[in-house]
Enzyme design. Sequence first.
Site, PDB file in Angstrom:
ATOM      1  N   GLY A  34     -16.326   7.505  11.632  1.00 41.72           N
ATOM      2  CA  GLY A  34     -15.616   6.251  11.888  1.00 41.72           C
ATOM      3  C   GLY A  34     -15.439   5.445  10.611  1.00 41.72           C
ATOM      4  N   GLU A  38      -7.526   5.473   4.775  1.00 43.14           N
ATOM      5  CA  GLU A  38      -6.402   6.369   4.488  1.00 43.14           C
ATOM      6  C   GLU A  38      -6.865   7.810   4.209  1.00 43.14           C
ATOM      7  OE1 GLU A  38      -3.463   5.221   5.107  1.00 43.14           O
ATOM      8  OE2 GLU A  38      -2.401   6.995   4.377  1.00 43.14           O
ATOM      9  N   HIS A  40      -9.321   9.449   5.695  1.00 43.55           N
ATOM     10  CA  HIS A  40      -9.473  10.123   6.993  1.00 43.55           C
ATOM     11  C   HIS A  40      -8.104  10.435   7.600  1.00 43.55           C
ATOM     12  CE1 HIS A  40     -13.272   7.644   6.784  1.00 43.55           C
ATOM     13  NE2 HIS A  40     -13.770   8.834   7.044  1.00 43.55           N
ATOM     14  N   LYS A 152     -13.642  14.793  -1.301  1.00 41.33           N
ATOM     15  CA  LYS A 152     -14.430  13.707  -1.901  1.00 41.33           C
ATOM     16  C   LYS A 152     -15.923  14.013  -1.798  1.00 41.33           C
ATOM     17  CE  LYS A 152     -15.733   9.197  -2.452  1.00 41.33           C
ATOM     18  NZ  LYS A 152     -16.795   9.051  -1.517  1.00 41.33           N
ATOM     19  N   GLN A 156     -20.952  18.354   0.351  1.00 38.84           N
ATOM     20  CA  GLN A 156     -20.942  18.512   1.813  1.00 38.84           C
ATOM     21  C   GLN A 156     -20.023  19.675   2.216  1.00 38.84           C
ATOM     22  OE1 GLN A 156     -20.775  15.257   4.838  1.00 38.84           O
ATOM     23  NE2 GLN A 156     -18.597  15.665   4.847  1.00 38.84           N
ATOM     24  N   VAL A 183      -8.224  11.144  -1.615  1.00 40.58           N
ATOM     25  CA  VAL A 183      -7.181  10.107  -1.693  1.00 40.58           C
ATOM     26  C   VAL A 183      -7.739   8.979  -2.566  1.00 40.58           C
ATOM     27  CG1 VAL A 183      -5.717   8.530  -0.376  1.00 40.58           C
ATOM     28  CG2 VAL A 183      -6.378  10.730   0.607  1.00 40.58           C
TER      29      VAL A 183
HETATM   30  O1  PAF Z   1     -18.300  13.154   6.095  1.00 37.38           O
HETATM   31  C1  PAF Z   1     -18.683  12.606   7.158  1.00 37.38           C
HETATM   32  O2  PAF Z   1     -18.108  11.626   7.618  1.00 37.38           O
HETATM   33  C2  PAF Z   1     -19.915  13.132   7.865  1.00 37.38           C
HETATM   34  O3  PAF Z   1     -20.861  13.590   6.950  1.00 37.38           O
HETATM   35  C3  PAF Z   1     -19.606  14.212   8.902  1.00 37.38           C
HETATM   36  C4  PAF Z   1     -18.999  15.455   8.265  1.00 37.38           C
HETATM   37  C5  PAF Z   1     -18.641  13.661   9.943  1.00 37.38           C
HETATM   38  C6  PAF Z   1     -20.884  14.647   9.617  1.00 37.38           C
HETATM   39  O4  PAF Z   1     -21.510  13.577  10.246  1.00 37.38           O
END
Ligand code: PAF
Length: 292
Positions: A34, A38, A40, A152, A156, A183
Site C-alpha cells: 500500500g 507512481e 507501484h 528499486k 528483494q 521510477v
Molecule cells: O516491496 C514490497 O512492497 C514488499 O516487500 C512486498 C514484496 C509486497 C512483500 O511484502
Amino acid sequence: METVTDLASLRQAVDELRAAGTSSATVALVPTMGALHEGHLTLVREAAKRADAVVASIFVNPTQFGPNEDLDAYPRQLAEDSAMLQAEGVALLWAPTVEAMYPAGFATTIAVADVSEGLCGASRPGHFDGVATVVNKLFAQVRPDMALFGEKDWQQLAVIRRMARDLDLTMPHVDAIHGVPTVREEDGLALSSRNRYLSADQRASAATLPAEMRKAIAAIEAGSDVPATLAALEAHLLQAGFASVDYATLADAMSLAPLAETPRADARLLVAARIGTTRLIDNMAVRPGSGR
Ligand code: PAF
C-alpha cells in the site's frame, strides 16, 4: 474492481477472472504494502500489458519489520490506494487481514540464504525471511501466471527470484518474475513511500544520492579503482547532509557477490544511506568493463 479479504473469496474471484477469457485468461500479480505511488502504478501498467487481468495485493507484512522498525507508523490508506488501483483498471484487490495471512499457530518461515545475507540483510536481520515467506504465500494464494516487482528493491527481487528457482515455484511463463525499472522524480530521486518523511531540506539533499551514484558509475565504467570510488561516493553523501551510509557496494547483478574490481558481467551499484532518520536505498546498473 472487486476487493476480497478472505482466501475463499480470493480463490473464487481468481477462478472467475480466468474463466472470463475465451481460453483461460492470464493473471498477473502486483504485490504491495500500500501507500501507493507512481512506482507501484507503473508495475500495474506493465502487468496490464503482459496479462489479461491484474490482481494487486495490499498487505503491510509485520514479519518483514524488525523490532526497531515502526510497523505501526507505516502509512495505511486503503481507500485512497483502492481508488488508484481501480483507476488503473486492476480487476481484483487482495487485502487480507493479518489474521487471514498468519492464522494462530503459524509456524513456517522461508529463509533464502546467500542473496539475503549482505547489503540490507546485514542491517535488517530477518527482513528478507519475512518478505520471502509472505511472497511465497501470495503466490500460493493467488496462483498467478506472473508477478511484477520494482527493481528499486533490487535485493528483494534477487531473493524472490532465487526462492522461486530453488522451490520450483513454476508459473507458466519462463521468466515469470518481472523486474520493472525504478521510477524517478525529475531530479533523479527514486520514488519511495519513505520520501514523504523527508523535510524540504532533506528532500533537496536526497537528490545527491542518484547524482553521486551516476558519477561513481561513470568512474567505475571508465576503469577507476573501485574501492576508492566507493569511498569517495560515501564521503560525498556525508558532505551533502546524509547522516550515515549503511553501504555503498558494487555487486554482481544476480548473485549480489561484492566486486572490488571493474565488473566483467552485469553489475549493480547499490547504496543505503540515512538522511535524518529516513533510510533511502537505490541501485543502478553498471556495465561490464572490456575485461582489461
Ligand atoms: O516491496 C514490497 O512492497 C514488499 O516487500 C512486498 C514484496 C509486497 C512483500 O511484502
